[in-house]
Design a protein around this motif. Structure first.
Motif, PDB file in Angstrom:
ATOM      1  N   PRO A  55     -49.067  37.662 -30.404  1.00 58.40           N
ATOM      2  CA  PRO A  55     -47.569  38.081 -31.281  1.00 58.40           C
ATOM      3  C   PRO A  55     -47.869  37.781 -32.827  1.00 58.40           C
ATOM      4  CG  PRO A  55     -47.041  36.273 -30.251  1.00 58.40           C
ATOM      5  CD  PRO A  55     -48.482  36.593 -29.471  1.00 58.40           C
ATOM      6  N   PRO A  56     -47.490  38.013 -33.597  1.00 57.99           N
ATOM      7  CA  PRO A  56     -46.456  39.758 -33.932  1.00 57.99           C
ATOM      8  C   PRO A  56     -47.941  41.085 -33.130  1.00 57.99           C
ATOM      9  CG  PRO A  56     -47.136  39.474 -35.335  1.00 57.99           C
ATOM     10  CD  PRO A  56     -47.162  37.708 -35.040  1.00 57.99           C
ATOM     11  N   ALA A  57     -47.190  41.637 -32.278  1.00 56.83           N
ATOM     12  CA  ALA A  57     -48.394  42.900 -32.175  1.00 56.83           C
ATOM     13  C   ALA A  57     -47.880  43.844 -33.537  1.00 56.83           C
ATOM     14  CB  ALA A  57     -47.811  44.282 -30.846  1.00 56.83           C
ATOM     15  N   LYS A  58     -49.081  44.153 -34.477  1.00 59.08           N
ATOM     16  CA  LYS A  58     -48.486  45.366 -36.011  1.00 59.08           C
ATOM     17  C   LYS A  58     -49.577  45.806 -35.145  1.00 59.08           C
ATOM     18  CE  LYS A  58     -49.208  42.264 -39.743  1.00 59.08           C
ATOM     19  NZ  LYS A  58     -49.745  41.696 -40.319  1.00 59.08           N
ATOM     20  N   LEU A  59     -48.394  47.144 -36.072  1.00 63.84           N
ATOM     21  CA  LEU A  59     -49.051  48.785 -34.552  1.00 63.84           C
ATOM     22  C   LEU A  59     -48.584  49.740 -35.730  1.00 63.84           C
ATOM     23  CD1 LEU A  59     -47.512  48.352 -31.336  1.00 63.84           C
ATOM     24  CD2 LEU A  59     -50.062  47.896 -32.222  1.00 63.84           C
ATOM     25  N   PHE A  60     -49.236  50.312 -36.210  1.00 62.16           N
ATOM     26  CA  PHE A  60     -48.612  51.773 -36.669  1.00 62.16           C
ATOM     27  C   PHE A  60     -49.381  53.466 -36.420  1.00 62.16           C
ATOM     28  CE2 PHE A  60     -52.805  51.877 -38.865  1.00 62.16           C
ATOM     29  CZ  PHE A  60     -53.220  53.461 -38.714  1.00 62.16           C
ATOM     30  N   TYR A  61     -48.647  54.090 -36.665  1.00 59.03           N
ATOM     31  CA  TYR A  61     -49.407  55.796 -36.526  1.00 59.03           C
ATOM     32  C   TYR A  61     -48.663  56.896 -37.639  1.00 59.03           C
ATOM     33  CZ  TYR A  61     -43.497  55.452 -35.956  1.00 59.03           C
ATOM     34  OH  TYR A  61     -42.482  55.540 -36.114  1.00 59.03           O
ATOM     35  N   ILE A  62     -49.245  57.520 -37.253  1.00 58.49           N
ATOM     36  CA  ILE A  62     -49.213  59.522 -38.029  1.00 58.49           C
ATOM     37  C   ILE A  62     -49.132  60.002 -37.187  1.00 58.49           C
ATOM     38  CG2 ILE A  62     -50.213  60.011 -39.698  1.00 58.49           C
ATOM     39  CD1 ILE A  62     -51.773  57.419 -40.828  1.00 58.49           C
ATOM     40  N   GLY A  63     -47.773  60.427 -37.665  1.00 59.38           N
ATOM     41  CA  GLY A  63     -48.012  61.929 -36.110  1.00 59.38           C
ATOM     42  C   GLY A  63     -46.903  62.753 -36.229  1.00 59.38           C
ATOM     43  N   ARG A 115     -52.851  47.891 -36.096  1.00 61.73           N
ATOM     44  CA  ARG A 115     -53.493  48.756 -35.632  1.00 61.73           C
ATOM     45  C   ARG A 115     -53.370  49.670 -35.291  1.00 61.73           C
ATOM     46  NH1 ARG A 115     -57.367  45.562 -32.566  1.00 61.73           N
ATOM     47  NH2 ARG A 115     -55.497  45.079 -31.078  1.00 61.73           N
ATOM     48  N   GLU A 116     -53.878  50.959 -34.984  1.00 56.32           N
ATOM     49  CA  GLU A 116     -53.227  52.355 -35.178  1.00 56.32           C
ATOM     50  C   GLU A 116     -52.823  52.448 -33.789  1.00 56.32           C
ATOM     51  OE1 GLU A 116     -55.483  55.892 -35.757  1.00 56.32           O
ATOM     52  OE2 GLU A 116     -54.021  56.832 -35.000  1.00 56.32           O
ATOM     53  N   ILE A 117     -51.757  52.752 -33.008  1.00 53.92           N
ATOM     54  CA  ILE A 117     -51.532  53.313 -31.696  1.00 53.92           C
ATOM     55  C   ILE A 117     -51.407  54.664 -31.377  1.00 53.92           C
ATOM     56  CG2 ILE A 117     -49.203  52.479 -32.160  1.00 53.92           C
ATOM     57  CD1 ILE A 117     -48.980  51.780 -29.795  1.00 53.92           C
ATOM     58  N   ARG A 118     -51.673  55.346 -30.783  1.00 54.77           N
ATOM     59  CA  ARG A 118     -50.861  56.851 -30.559  1.00 54.77           C
ATOM     60  C   ARG A 118     -50.482  57.339 -29.502  1.00 54.77           C
ATOM     61  NH1 ARG A 118     -56.304  60.056 -33.117  1.00 54.77           N
ATOM     62  NH2 ARG A 118     -56.298  58.229 -34.738  1.00 54.77           N
ATOM     63  N   THR A 119     -49.378  57.109 -29.103  1.00 55.07           N
ATOM     64  CA  THR A 119     -48.445  57.775 -28.123  1.00 55.07           C
ATOM     65  C   THR A 119     -48.186  59.344 -28.255  1.00 55.07           C
ATOM     66  OG1 THR A 119     -46.465  57.361 -29.750  1.00 55.07           O
ATOM     67  CG2 THR A 119     -47.714  55.611 -28.266  1.00 55.07           C
TER      68      THR A 119
END
Ligand code: AMP
Length: 421
Positions: free
Chosen positions: A100-108, A37-41
């Motif tokens: 867990p596990p935290a499954k994260l994705f990002y694009i930026g 799932r997406e994370i935006r920092t």
């Protein structure tokens, strides 16, 4: 100076942004397929995070960061990569409390003061994923599979996957000693960077891009010969899993991530036709990073794919889809009286869900027809003085050339029916 952007940056213009959206959509699709799932920092963080999270002896931290004091005298850095920021967010928002596990994705966008050249920019974009919480090699295999499946789905073949194990804080110090023993006598012949790496980060000497250094370190002892039992078993299992998943790989003992919190698996995916900047994906395990950032010891692994390089590769191989600027309906007011009716119809047509545009430049009918053709419009709606007076508009099928007068009230039904067809 005002007429060009800063060196190493690129504008993504409307004719090209469709390609970006295409690649980003494929990235999102594969992430949802695999449960990431997406994370935006934020694009900037406290500098301290990168000093810890990347390592003070890395090229990125030593030479490439955009660091400045903000107006409150805090040291701020534009993110040069995103793993450290994701880990920061993971700890700050207690994502570890979730299953867990935290499954994260990002694009930026990422920012590095690099020497700009084809495939290397100062602002570039990464699609990355992080899987935090699992120590087993299956998650390593999963993310390698995700990266290769993504690139293959875009049509890129001939990818070369290289893997290695960089050990752990238990076995790496022993390897470090063996490696330093091998390098010591030759050290003065290495480049300045390598000489300064000798004490701080000797493994990085192995992946120095300087040809002379490469030749000098030929025959160096390999990490794989010094792995502790746990690292060795992990690496062997990973190889088995990749083989079972039909993923070709080569083992590159020179592939390193030379900091203490990088552990076990390191990998890179190369696409040779890109030439000097052929790495499209780099990743690895970082079991020590979360505790380095103040959390409980937590295993994790991730990768980052360079979007510009993927797009360059797709362009080179002519794999970019044709993306035009299409409009289903083009509304053509002829004369100022028709403008108001045309605009009202345009709004209604759009509200009904048809892509539509109109002439805003008071062009002639001929010029408007040209524009409708340019947009590959299916229909033109022509409105002149007569049409305003009678409440009927002229609907032209741009493919067949057929035209008919139609009541304004019926226009939407007709468009719905025709466009559906
Ligand atoms: P790294 O974090 O250095 O392992 O980078 C991961 C991926 O990001 C690389 O494999 C490249 O595809 C891409 N990348 C890294 N630095 C740049 C850059 N300066 N310009 C364009 N792409 C880059």
């Amino acid at each position: 100076m005002l007429s060009t952007g800063p060196r190493g940056t690129k504008d993504i213009l409307p004719d090209v942004s469709g390609y970006w959206q295409y690649v980003e959509n494929e990235a999102r699709n594969i992430c949802s397929l695999y449960g990431y799932r997406e994370i935006r920092t934020p694009v900037f963080e406290h500098t301290e995070l990168f000093l810890r999270g990347i390592g003070e002896t890395t090229d990125i931290v030593e030479k490439e960061m955009y660091t400045f004091k903000d107006r409150g005298e805090r040291s701020i850095t534009l993110r040069p990569e995103n793993t450290a920021a994701v880990v920061r967010a993971y700890l700050e928002h207690k994502l570890y409390a979730d299953t867990p596990p935290a499954k994260l994705f990002y694009i930026g966008p990422m920012f590095r003061y690099d020497r700009p050249q084809a495939g290397r920019y100062r602002q570039f974009h990464q699609f990355g994923i992080e899987a935090i919480g699992s120590k087993g090699p299956a998650i390593d295999a999963e993310i390698i599979l995700l990266a290769t499946q993504f690139l293959k789905k875009l049509g890129l073949d001939d990818l070369v996957l290289q893997i290695n194990s960089v050990g752990c804080p238990e076995c790496r110090p022993k390897y470090r000693v063996v490696l330093q023993d091998f390098l010591r006598d030759k050290l003065t012949n290495f480049c300045k960077d390598c000489q300064s790496r000798f004490d701080r980060n000797p493994m990085r000497i192995l992946d120095c891009k300087n040809e002379k250094c490469g030749a000098l370190s030929q025959g160096a002892p390999q990490m794989s010969d010094c792995l502790c039992e746990e690292c060795d078993t992990h690496f062997n299992h990973l190889k088995e899993l990749l083989t079972a998943a039909n993923i070709d790989f080569t083992i590159n003992p020179r592939l390193v991530r030379g900091l203490d919190y990088y552990t076990k698996t390191a990998f890179e995916i190369q696409y040779a036709p890109l030439g000097a900047q052929s790495a499209v994906c780099g990743g690895g395990r970082y079991d020590g990073l979360i505790s380095e950032c103040g959390g409980q010891p937590t295993p994790a692994i991730g990768f980052a794919i360079g979007m510009e390089r993927v797009l360059l590769a797709l362009e080179k191989q002519q794999l970019l889809p044709s993306i035009g600027h299409h409009m289903n309906v083009f509304v053509m007011p002829i004369g100022t009286q028709a403008q108001a009716l045309a605009f009202k119809l345009l709004c209604n047509i759009r509200q009904a869900g048809h892509t539509a545009d109109m002439d805003f430049m008071e062009r002639s009918l001929k010029a408007q027809m040209k524009l409708a053709n340019k947009y590959s419009a299916k229909f033109a709606v022509i409105i002149g003085d007569d049409e305003v007076a009678t409440g009927k508009v002229l609907l032209k099928d741009m493919k067949t050339g057929e035209q008919q007068h139609i009541m304004v009230e019926e226009l939407l039904n007709k468009l719905d029916a025709e466009v559906e067809e």
